[in-house]
Design a protein around this motif. Structure first.
Motif, PDB file in Angstrom:
ATOM      1  N   VAL A 251       0.818  -1.242   0.186  1.00 46.54           N
ATOM      2  CA  VAL A 251      -0.157   0.114   0.119  1.00 46.54           C
ATOM      3  C   VAL A 251       0.864   1.313  -0.119  1.00 46.54           C
ATOM      4  CG1 VAL A 251      -1.987  -1.086   1.373  1.00 46.54           C
ATOM      5  CG2 VAL A 251      -0.070   0.059   2.508  1.00 46.54           C
ATOM      6  N   GLU A 252       0.126   2.317   0.113  1.00 51.04           N
ATOM      7  CA  GLU A 252       0.833   3.556   0.141  1.00 51.04           C
ATOM      8  C   GLU A 252       1.790   3.843  -1.090  1.00 51.04           C
ATOM      9  OE1 GLU A 252       2.628   4.343   3.941  1.00 51.04           O
ATOM     10  OE2 GLU A 252       0.760   3.977   5.114  1.00 51.04           O
ATOM     11  N   GLY A 253       1.455   3.865  -2.171  1.00 51.20           N
ATOM     12  CA  GLY A 253       2.278   4.147  -3.477  1.00 51.20           C
ATOM     13  C   GLY A 253       2.460   5.469  -3.526  1.00 51.20           C
ATOM     14  N   ALA A 254       3.359   6.099  -4.499  1.00 49.68           N
ATOM     15  CA  ALA A 254       3.484   7.476  -4.742  1.00 49.68           C
ATOM     16  C   ALA A 254       2.547   8.283  -4.917  1.00 49.68           C
ATOM     17  CB  ALA A 254       4.577   7.364  -5.903  1.00 49.68           C
ATOM     18  N   ARG A 255       2.437   9.355  -4.463  1.00 49.83           N
ATOM     19  CA  ARG A 255       1.188  10.215  -4.617  1.00 49.83           C
ATOM     20  C   ARG A 255       0.966  10.578  -6.084  1.00 49.83           C
ATOM     21  NH1 ARG A 255       3.349  12.440   0.287  1.00 49.83           N
ATOM     22  NH2 ARG A 255       1.722  11.925   1.783  1.00 49.83           N
TER      23      ARG A 255
ATOM     24  N   GLU B 214      -4.921   6.755  -8.588  1.00 49.56           N
ATOM     25  CA  GLU B 214      -5.144   6.187  -7.094  1.00 49.56           C
ATOM     26  C   GLU B 214      -5.364   4.682  -7.132  1.00 49.56           C
ATOM     27  OE1 GLU B 214      -9.056   6.776  -4.181  1.00 49.56           O
ATOM     28  OE2 GLU B 214      -8.669   8.179  -5.871  1.00 49.56           O
ATOM     29  N   ARG B 215      -5.871   3.878  -8.362  1.00 53.55           N
ATOM     30  CA  ARG B 215      -5.659   2.784  -8.607  1.00 53.55           C
ATOM     31  C   ARG B 215      -4.351   1.921  -8.559  1.00 53.55           C
ATOM     32  NH1 ARG B 215      -6.526   4.592 -13.691  1.00 53.55           N
ATOM     33  NH2 ARG B 215      -5.379   3.441 -15.060  1.00 53.55           N
ATOM     34  N   GLN B 216      -3.359   2.900  -8.768  1.00 52.22           N
ATOM     35  CA  GLN B 216      -2.154   1.838  -8.625  1.00 52.22           C
ATOM     36  C   GLN B 216      -1.399   2.431  -7.265  1.00 52.22           C
ATOM     37  OE1 GLN B 216       0.001   2.971 -12.122  1.00 52.22           O
ATOM     38  NE2 GLN B 216      -1.554   2.316 -13.597  1.00 52.22           N
ATOM     39  N   ARG B 217      -1.948   3.144  -6.360  1.00 55.57           N
ATOM     40  CA  ARG B 217      -1.342   3.209  -5.006  1.00 55.57           C
ATOM     41  C   ARG B 217      -1.343   2.133  -4.262  1.00 55.57           C
ATOM     42  NH1 ARG B 217      -3.610   9.475  -4.023  1.00 55.57           N
ATOM     43  NH2 ARG B 217      -2.819  10.218  -6.166  1.00 55.57           N
ATOM     44  N   THR B 218      -1.963   1.092  -4.433  1.00 54.39           N
ATOM     45  CA  THR B 218      -2.109  -0.234  -3.884  1.00 54.39           C
ATOM     46  C   THR B 218      -2.348  -1.318  -4.776  1.00 54.39           C
ATOM     47  OG1 THR B 218      -4.327  -0.237  -3.079  1.00 54.39           O
ATOM     48  CG2 THR B 218      -3.482   1.160  -1.708  1.00 54.39           C
ATOM     49  N   LEU B 219      -1.949  -2.374  -4.240  1.00 54.90           N
ATOM     50  CA  LEU B 219      -1.901  -3.476  -5.314  1.00 54.90           C
ATOM     51  C   LEU B 219      -3.418  -4.227  -5.177  1.00 54.90           C
ATOM     52  CD1 LEU B 219      -0.717  -5.563  -7.042  1.00 54.90           C
ATOM     53  CD2 LEU B 219      -0.157  -6.949  -5.343  1.00 54.90           C
ATOM     54  N   ARG B 220      -4.046  -3.947  -3.899  1.00 51.68           N
ATOM     55  CA  ARG B 220      -5.554  -4.282  -3.736  1.00 51.68           C
ATOM     56  C   ARG B 220      -6.415  -3.367  -4.783  1.00 51.68           C
ATOM     57  NH1 ARG B 220      -5.762  -4.512   1.184  1.00 51.68           N
ATOM     58  NH2 ARG B 220      -6.316  -6.792   1.437  1.00 51.68           N
ATOM     59  N   GLU B 221      -6.075  -2.290  -4.808  1.00 54.17           N
ATOM     60  CA  GLU B 221      -6.774  -1.327  -5.622  1.00 54.17           C
ATOM     61  C   GLU B 221      -6.605  -1.792  -7.289  1.00 54.17           C
ATOM     62  OE1 GLU B 221      -9.460   0.710  -5.127  1.00 54.17           O
ATOM     63  OE2 GLU B 221      -9.156   0.164  -2.996  1.00 54.17           O
TER      64      GLU B 221
END
Length: 585
Positions: free
Chosen positions: A245-249, A253-260
Motif C-alpha cells: 500500500v501507500e504508493g507514490a502520490r 489512485e488505483r495504482q497506489r495499492t495492489l489491492r486497488e
C-alpha cells in the motif's frame, strides 16, 4: 523544428524491458501492422512500457506522437471526443467530431497511444473507424483485455523475469534478474544506504518471487525498506495485499495499492465471472477445465452462470488468469499468487468457501485414487505427470486437513499418494504428512482408514531404510486389518513385514509371512500383488541358496504380468547371468 508530441518526462527509467521494447517496436513498425495492444495483469507496467516506446519512436512519427489517457473516460461514446481533445481538434457546425478527427489524421504519420482501454471496450469500433480512414495512422493501446478487432496485434506483457533456481546464494546471479534490479533501484530511492549483499540476496530474491515479478508490487514493497529490512519485509508478505500500500502520490489512485489495482479489473467482470474468479482461488496451483467444472459447476449453477469454459476464456482475456498449454493438448489455468490473494478474499467474503473446499477435496481424493491404480500399470507415466502438476494442490489439501483436524479425509488422501511419493523419491515428505495426520486425535480410531495410512507410512519407511519404524507401523496396521477381517489390507501388511524379515536375515519368518500374503492375493486374483510376493519369495530363496526355487519364483512373478515387476525380474535375471541361478537346470 520541435517535434509534435505531448509526452511528459518520466520520474524513473524503464527496468528490465529492453527486449519487449525492441520487439514491440519492430511489430508496430511493420507496414501491415496498424494496431498493437499491450495486454497483461494489473501492475505489469503496460503504461510505462508504452510511454517508453512512444518516446523511442518520436523520430519515426514526425507529425505527432500523442498519449491519450482514457482512465477517467467512463462512457465509451466519449472516446473519440477524448482523442480529439488531446489533439486539439474541435467539431464544427458542418462536420461532426469523428469526421473532423479523420480529416486531421487522414494523411498524417501519427502514433496514438490509447492508455487504459479495458473499461471502455465497447468503443473499439471507433478505433477501427479511425484506422479504416486514416491510412498513415498507427495506434498503440494498453488494456487488460484485447479489443478483439481484425486490425489488432496483441502483445502480452508478462511479469519481470525472476532469479533462476539455485541463484539465491550468488549475488552476481541474483542481480541478473530484472525483478531484483527493479527492487534494488526502488529500494535505494527510498533508503540510500540499501545495498544487495551476500547476506540479503536470497531474501530479496524470495521477495520478488512472492510478488510474482510484478513491477507495481515490487515498487510498493521496495518503498517499505525505509522501515523494514528485507527479512522483515518477507515475513510480512504472508499478507501481501495489506503490505503493498501507500504508493507514490503522483500515481493514479488505483495504482497506489495492489489491492486497488486488482479490484479495478475485478469490477469490470460480470457477476458470474466474479463468482468464477473468486472460486478459482480454491486451487493452489491452477486447474484444468475438467477440474474447474468438477469443483465449481454446482456452485455456479446456483447463480445461472455461463458455461465454465466461456468464463475461463473471459478471465484469461481480462488478464486475471494465465493459460498454459500442456503436452497432449490439455490446457491448464493458473493465477498469479498476488491475484489469487485477492480472489481468495472475495471467496471468503462470499461465504461459499466451506462448501467449495469440500468439493475440491473430494475431487482431489478421486484423482489420487484413480492415479494410485494407474501407477501399477502401463499408464504410470501419465499418472505421474498428472500428480506432478497437482502436487501443490494436493499439499494444500493435506495442509487444510491438518489445520482443520480433518483426519479422515487427510489420511485417505495421504494413503492414496504413497506410491507417488515412493516413485518420485519424496519419502520424507510423505512420511511427515502421514505421521502428522495419524497423530491427530480424530485419526486414532481403529478403522480401515487408519490401517491404510499405517500401511502406506510403513511402506515409505521400508523403502527409505528405516526398518524399525516400518516394522512398528506395519504391525499396528496388520492388527487393525485382522480385527476388521480385511484380507486385502492383511496381505499388504504381511508382504512388507515379510520383506523386512528377509532384510534382517530371518528367511524362515520371511517365507512364512510372504506365503501367507501370497495365498490371500491369489484368492483375490491380485495380479500385481501376486507378482510382488513371488518376487520377494524369489529373493528369499536366492539368499538361502535354493537357486531352482528362486528362478521358478522370479519367472512365475514375470508371468503374473504386472509390468513394473516384469522389468525388474528381467533386469535381475540378466544381472545374475553366470551365477548358479542362471546355470541351474
Amino acid at each position: 523544428a520541435r517535434r509534435a508530441h505531448n509526452l511528459r518526462a518520466q520520474p524513473t527509467h524503464l527496468v528490465g524491458r529492453a527486449g519487449e521494447l525492441k520487439l514491440a517496436s519492430q511489430v508496430l513498425l511493420r507496414d501491415e501492422v496498424r494496431l498493437v495492444t499491450f495486454t497483461g495483469p494489473a501492475g505489469t507496467g503496460k503504461t510505462r512500457l508504452a510511454l517508453a516506446m512512444a518516446e523511442s519512436l518520436l523520430q519515426i512519427f514526425p507529425e505527432g506522437v500523442y498519449f491519450v489517457d482514457l482512465a477517467h473516460t467512463e462512457d465509451p461514446a466519449l472516446v473519440t471526443a477524448t482523442i480529439a481533445e488531446t489533439l486539439g481538434v474541435r467539431e464544427t457546425r458542418d462536420h461532426p467530431l469523428l469526421e473532423r478527427l479523420q480529416e486531421v489524421l487522414v494523411d498524417r504519420q501519427v502514433l496514438l497511444v490509447l492508455d487504459n482501454f479495458e473499461h471502455i471496450l465497447a468503443a473499439a469500433d471507433q478505433v477501427a473507424d479511425l484506422l479504416a480512414v486514416c491510412a498513415e495512422l498507427k495506434i498503440l493501446v494498453t488494456s487488460r483485455a484485447p479489443l478483439r478487432l481484425r486490425w489488432e496485434h496483441v502483445f502480452p506483457i508478462f511479469p519481470l523475469p525472476l532469479p533462476g533456481r539455485g541463484a539465491a546464494a550468488d549475488v552476481a546471479r541474483v542481480v541478473e534478474s530484472p525483478a531484483v534490479q527493479l527492487f534494488v533501484e526502488r529500494a535505494q530511492a527510498a533508503e540510500p544506504a540499501f545495498a544487495l549483499t551476500e547476506q540479503n540476496a536470497d531474501t530479496v530474491a524470495e521477495v520478488c518471487v512472492r510478488l510474482d515479478g510484478l513491477p507495481l508490487a515490487i515498487e510498493l514493497a521496495a518503498a517499505r525498506t525505509r522501515l523494514l529490512p528485507p527479512q522483515a519485509l518477507l515475513a510480512r508478505l504472508r499478507n501481501r495485499l495489506d503490505v503493498l500500500v501507500e504508493g507514490a502520490r503522483d500515481l493514479p489512485e488505483r495504482q497506489r495499492t495492489l489491492r486497488e489495482a486488482i479490484r479495478y479489473s475485478y469490477d469490470l467482470l460480470s457477476a458470474d465471472e466474479q463468482t468464477l474468479f473468486s472460486e478459482l482461488a480454491i486451487f493452489a496451483s491452477g486447474c484444468t477445465v475438467d477440474a474447474a467444472a468438477a469443483v465449481m459447476s454446482e456452485q455456479l449453477a446456483k447463480v445461472g452462470a455461463t458455461p465454465i469454459l466461456d468464463g475461463l476464456e473471459s478471465l484469461v482475456n481480462n488478464s486475471l488468469l494465465q493459460r498454459e498449454q500442456l503436452p497432449g493438448g490439455e490446457v491448464r489455468f493458473r493465477m498469479l499468487e498476488t491475484i489469487r490473494d485477492y480472489a481468495h478474499e472475495q471467496l471468503v467474503n462470499s461465504g461459499r468457501v466451506t462448501d467449495l473446499r469440500d468439493s475440491w477435496i473430494e475431487y482431489l481424493l478421486q484423482l489420487a485414487n484413480r492415479s494410485r491404480q494407474a501407477l501399477l500399470g502401463r499408464e504410470q507415466s501419465a499418472a505421474l505427470e498428472t500428480l506432478d502438476r497437482e502436487h501443490d494442490n494436493l499439499r494444500a489439501a493435506l495442509r487444510w486437513c491438518l489445520d482443520s483436524k480433518d483426519a479422515e479425509r487427510g489420511l485417505k488422501l495421504a494413503a492414496a499418494l504413497w506410491r507417488f511419493w515412493y516413485v518420485r523419491g519424496f519419502f520424507t515428505e510423505g512420511r511427515t504428512w502421514l505421521a502428522e495426520l495419524l497423530a491427530l486425535p480424530t485419526g486414532k480410531a481403529r478403522t480401515a482408514v487408519r490401517a491404510s495410512a499405517l500401511t502406506a507410512a510403513g511402506n515409505l519407511a521400508y523403502n527409505q531404510g528405516d526398518d524399525a519404524a516400518a516394522e512398528t507401523l506395519q504391525q499396528e496396521g496388520l492388527a487393525i486389518w485382522r480385527e476388521l477381517g480385511d484380507p486385502r489390507g492383511t496381505a499388504a501388511s504381511l508382504a512388507t513385514l515379510g520383506a523386512l524379515a528377509y532384510r534382517r536375515g530371518d528367511c524362515e519368518r520371511a517365507t512364512a509371512l510372504l506365503e501367507e500374503s501370497l495365498l490371500v492375493k491369489r484368492e483375490r486374483q491380485d495380479k500385481w500383488g501376486i507378482a510382488a510376493a513371488l518376487h520377494h519369495l524369489g529373493e528369499v530363496a536366492l539368499e538361502q541358496g535354493h537357486f531352482s526355487a528362486a528362478r521358478a519364483r522370479y519367472w512365475t512373478s514375470a508371468i503374473a504380468g504386472a509390468s513394473p515387476w516384469c522389468s525388474r525380474v528381467w533386469l535381475r535375471w540378466r544381472m545374475r547371468a553366470g551365477t548358479p541361478l542362471a546355470r541351474c537346470g
